[in-house]
Structure formats: structure tokens, C-alpha cells
Design an enzyme around this catalytic site. Sequence first.
Site, PDB file in Angstrom:
ATOM      1  N   GLU A  59      32.605  -4.622  31.136  1.00  0.00           N
ATOM      2  CA  GLU A  59      32.962  -3.234  30.853  1.00  0.00           C
ATOM      3  C   GLU A  59      33.469  -3.057  29.433  1.00  0.00           C
ATOM      4  O   GLU A  59      33.134  -2.083  28.762  1.00  0.00           O
ATOM      5  CB  GLU A  59      34.014  -2.750  31.842  1.00  0.00           C
ATOM      6  CG  GLU A  59      33.557  -2.692  33.287  1.00  0.00           C
ATOM      7  CD  GLU A  59      33.680  -4.030  34.001  1.00  0.00           C
ATOM      8  OE1 GLU A  59      33.377  -4.082  35.202  1.00  0.00           O
ATOM      9  OE2 GLU A  59      34.071  -5.029  33.360  1.00  0.00           O
ATOM     10  N   PRO A 269      27.721 -21.670  33.609  1.00  0.00           N
ATOM     11  CA  PRO A 269      28.533 -21.115  34.707  1.00  0.00           C
ATOM     12  C   PRO A 269      29.309 -19.878  34.258  1.00  0.00           C
ATOM     13  O   PRO A 269      29.762 -19.799  33.112  1.00  0.00           O
ATOM     14  CB  PRO A 269      29.475 -22.269  35.060  1.00  0.00           C
ATOM     15  CG  PRO A 269      29.489 -23.161  33.866  1.00  0.00           C
ATOM     16  CD  PRO A 269      28.154 -23.011  33.199  1.00  0.00           C
ATOM     17  N   ARG A 270      29.429 -18.927  35.154  1.00  0.00           N
ATOM     18  CA  ARG A 270      30.152 -17.693  34.843  1.00  0.00           C
ATOM     19  C   ARG A 270      31.565 -18.002  34.361  1.00  0.00           C
ATOM     20  O   ARG A 270      32.070 -17.369  33.437  1.00  0.00           O
ATOM     21  CB  ARG A 270      30.188 -16.804  36.089  1.00  0.00           C
ATOM     22  CG  ARG A 270      31.057 -15.555  35.964  1.00  0.00           C
ATOM     23  CD  ARG A 270      30.520 -14.597  34.954  1.00  0.00           C
ATOM     24  NE  ARG A 270      31.267 -13.356  34.926  1.00  0.00           N
ATOM     25  CZ  ARG A 270      31.093 -12.401  34.019  1.00  0.00           C
ATOM     26  NH1 ARG A 270      30.198 -12.571  33.057  1.00  0.00           N
ATOM     27  NH2 ARG A 270      31.792 -11.297  34.067  1.00  0.00           N
ATOM     28  N   GLY A 306      31.422 -17.068  25.260  1.00  0.00           N
ATOM     29  CA  GLY A 306      30.881 -16.223  24.200  1.00  0.00           C
ATOM     30  C   GLY A 306      29.641 -16.749  23.522  1.00  0.00           C
ATOM     31  O   GLY A 306      29.317 -16.295  22.414  1.00  0.00           O
ATOM     32  N   GLU A 307      28.903 -17.669  24.161  1.00  0.00           N
ATOM     33  CA  GLU A 307      27.721 -18.234  23.517  1.00  0.00           C
ATOM     34  C   GLU A 307      26.418 -17.941  24.267  1.00  0.00           C
ATOM     35  O   GLU A 307      25.375 -18.511  23.937  1.00  0.00           O
ATOM     36  CB  GLU A 307      27.871 -19.748  23.354  1.00  0.00           C
ATOM     37  CG  GLU A 307      28.903 -20.156  22.311  1.00  0.00           C
ATOM     38  CD  GLU A 307      28.767 -21.599  21.882  1.00  0.00           C
ATOM     39  OE1 GLU A 307      28.863 -21.859  20.671  1.00  0.00           O
ATOM     40  OE2 GLU A 307      28.563 -22.469  22.755  1.00  0.00           O
ATOM     41  N   LEU A 333      20.970  -6.953  31.748  1.00  0.00           N
ATOM     42  CA  LEU A 333      20.576  -6.282  30.510  1.00  0.00           C
ATOM     43  C   LEU A 333      20.849  -7.125  29.284  1.00  0.00           C
ATOM     44  O   LEU A 333      20.221  -6.936  28.242  1.00  0.00           O
ATOM     45  CB  LEU A 333      21.302  -4.939  30.405  1.00  0.00           C
ATOM     46  CG  LEU A 333      20.999  -3.955  31.538  1.00  0.00           C
ATOM     47  CD1 LEU A 333      21.877  -2.725  31.414  1.00  0.00           C
ATOM     48  CD2 LEU A 333      19.526  -3.569  31.538  1.00  0.00           C
TER      49      LEU A 333
END
Length: 424
Positions: A59, A269-270, A306-307, A333
Site C-alpha cells: 500500500e 520468500p515473502r 527490496g531487490e 503487477l
Amino acid sequence: MSGVLHWGATMAAPLLRWTLRRRVGRGKEDPARLREREGFGAARPEGRLIWLHAASVGESLSILPLLAELGRRAPAVDFLVTTGTVTSARLLPTRIPPELRGRVTHRYAPLDVPEWITRFLDGWRPDVACFVESELWPNTLLACAARGIPLALLNARMSQRSYGRWRSLAPGLARRLLGGFALIAPRSAEDAQRLAALGARELAAPGDIKLAAEPLPADPAKLEALRGCIGARPVFLAASTHPGEDEQILAAAAELTSRWPALLTIIAPRHPERGAAVSALAGGAARRSEGKLPGVAAVYIADTMGELGLFYRLATCAFIGGSLVPHGGQNPLEAARLGCPVLFGPHMENFADASAALLAAGAARRVPDAAALAATLSGMLTRPEEAAAMGSAALHVVSAATDLPGRLAGAVLALLPGKAAGQG
């Protein structure tokens, strides 16, 4: 109902403090900034201030195009962005456009306790408050309304499940909260219908701001290093996986490597802290968090923060995690925006509209299980022209909302009371 929520949250404050301290121990809260959760830490700049609240990483990153447009149109206005997760707090400052970094302040959002919200609003005194997606915190919204702060709900989301709960448990409160917004910009026509049925009045035309986000960034030197290491090998990326999916991904990859021995499977992994566990499942696969490159191995664990922009640029095809297990899926997306063909499982409820748009355009395919995943990937590797066509279709889908940040920025700035927005 609002009085019950007010006193209930007030009575729960000691328990909430204890919960926050427990979350510190699990790495879910920042101990150095814990008091922000009680509304402390205000450092309001002079002049006009717009507050934007977004729950977590997805978000908060989705509002970056809106933030950039607001900054361009209103050069005398500053911005407060609040989020609720450690990950978002770490990542968001790195994604703020350079020209806005002196005008954007991040804070952790205060919990929905009246005393804490009062302290927060006393300190920050926002001129407009914008909430993203489904952040309907009753005490916060009622406190803002009591002070006459104009409210906006952006990319407003109301799932069928949430709609049912509001309608059956608190229809009056839903009507009061939604009726307090001066602007509601629904994410989709379905969300607009549910919001209207619950009492929303000021509804703008639907549009998903996540379609308008900038592509995920990638460090050029790191990208070049990975490309040099991987070479011409086909790359299958499993992005943002959740527990219970990694085993299925590895099973599909093992089936494929018998026919495609050069295939490199990258699992991101998330939650990067799961990197060691995922590596163990893969027989001790190299982990990026330890500074290792893929080498000639069949599996590589991308357990850094962040990669993902790096790996989407390298991928022949990307599987979107959280969809082979009943989590609801992650954002497809991000892959589409980089022209990457998309696969996902049956559970994409969190991104139903985005996944439906990608499927309709031929930019994505849904797979029910690991066997279907392997078969679909095999077909794409056999017919690379089909994968290329899917990537082109994905780019077309995400180009549909290029004007949305500008439209939303104009609507938000129109809520600023008094002077013209650009005058501060």
C-alpha cells in the site's frame, strides 16, 4: 457503537502496550520507535501538511506516484506518511523521489486508542488525512471528523467478506464512517458498489492506483553482476512465497530440470527471515543474504529486502507467491510492470481485479498445483515466443492507469481548506 469502541479501546490500552513489546521480540516492531505507536514523536513542519496512511509495503509503495504528483502540483505542501510495519518503514524512505525527501516524514501509525490518536493529531495537525484501501479505524476517523479534518479514502477496497461483516455486525457505524469521507476513490466497480451499499456518498470513478506505480528499481551494478553469473540460462522466479509453497515450487523445479538442466530457479520468500529454512528445503541452496551468487546451482534463495526488481528483470517467467496456499496472493503487477510473464495459483483474492485483468489480456496463467505449474513452465520454455507475447500483454495492462495519480492528486488538493494548494 462508537462509544463502545471508544471505551473498549481505552480499556485495552495496557494489553496493547504488552502486545507491542512482544512484537518487538519477534522483530515486528522497532524498539527505538515504539512510542510512535502511542502517538508520540510529532515534528510538524510549518505550513500545510497532508497525512497519508498506508498499512504495509504494498500500500505504501502504491501511493508513490500520487505522492510525486501531489509534490509537483503543491510545492509548498509537506507530507506525513504513516505505516504499520517494520518492513514498510525501512523500504519506503529508499523509494521516496529525491526531490521530495525533504518534504516527506515517515512515522509508525498510532494504534486506534482515543488517547493515542488525540496525542498524534494534537502534534501533527494535518490539513487533510488520506487513508489507503481498507484502513477504516473507527476512533481515528471519528477523531479526525470531530476536528473538521477533510478525509479521503484512496484506492478504496471492500472485499465481499468485509462487506458482509460490516453489513451484519455494524451497518450504522459503517454508514457513519464512510459518510465522513469527503472523497472516496474506489479501486474497482465492485468495490464501489459495496461501499455505496454501506453508505459511501462521495465516490469518484473507479481506478486501481497500483496499476500506475513505477517499476521496481534495480541497482545497475548488482543487475550486471547477476547477469554475468547467470548468462543465457532460463530463469524461473518464485516471488514472495509463503510457507507451504516452497516445497511445491521445488517439486516443479525438480521435474523441469530433467528436461531443462540449465534452468535456474530463484525463490524469493515473502519474509526474508525464512531464507535459511527455504535454503534447507532446497538442500542448502546459496542465499543472497550471505553475499552468494547463483553460480551453477539449480536453486538460489533471494532472501533480501527490496531487490525483487533485480529478479523480475532476470526472469523468463515469474510465479506470484501466496497463491498456491490460501493466503490471497501477492501483487502480480510488480512483475507485469517489468514485462515479465506471470503465473499464479488459485488463491488470488487479495488481487482479484489485477489478476483477472492479466488473465483476460493473456498476460498471466493460473495453475492449480505444482504439477500444472511444471507443465505450464515447460510449455513456455519450449515456446519462448508465447512468453514474450505474455510479457507484452502485461505491459499493456499496466499502462491503463497512467492518468490516475494526477486525477487523485487534484481531488486531494481540492480538499485543502483556505488558500490555494500551491501557496502553502
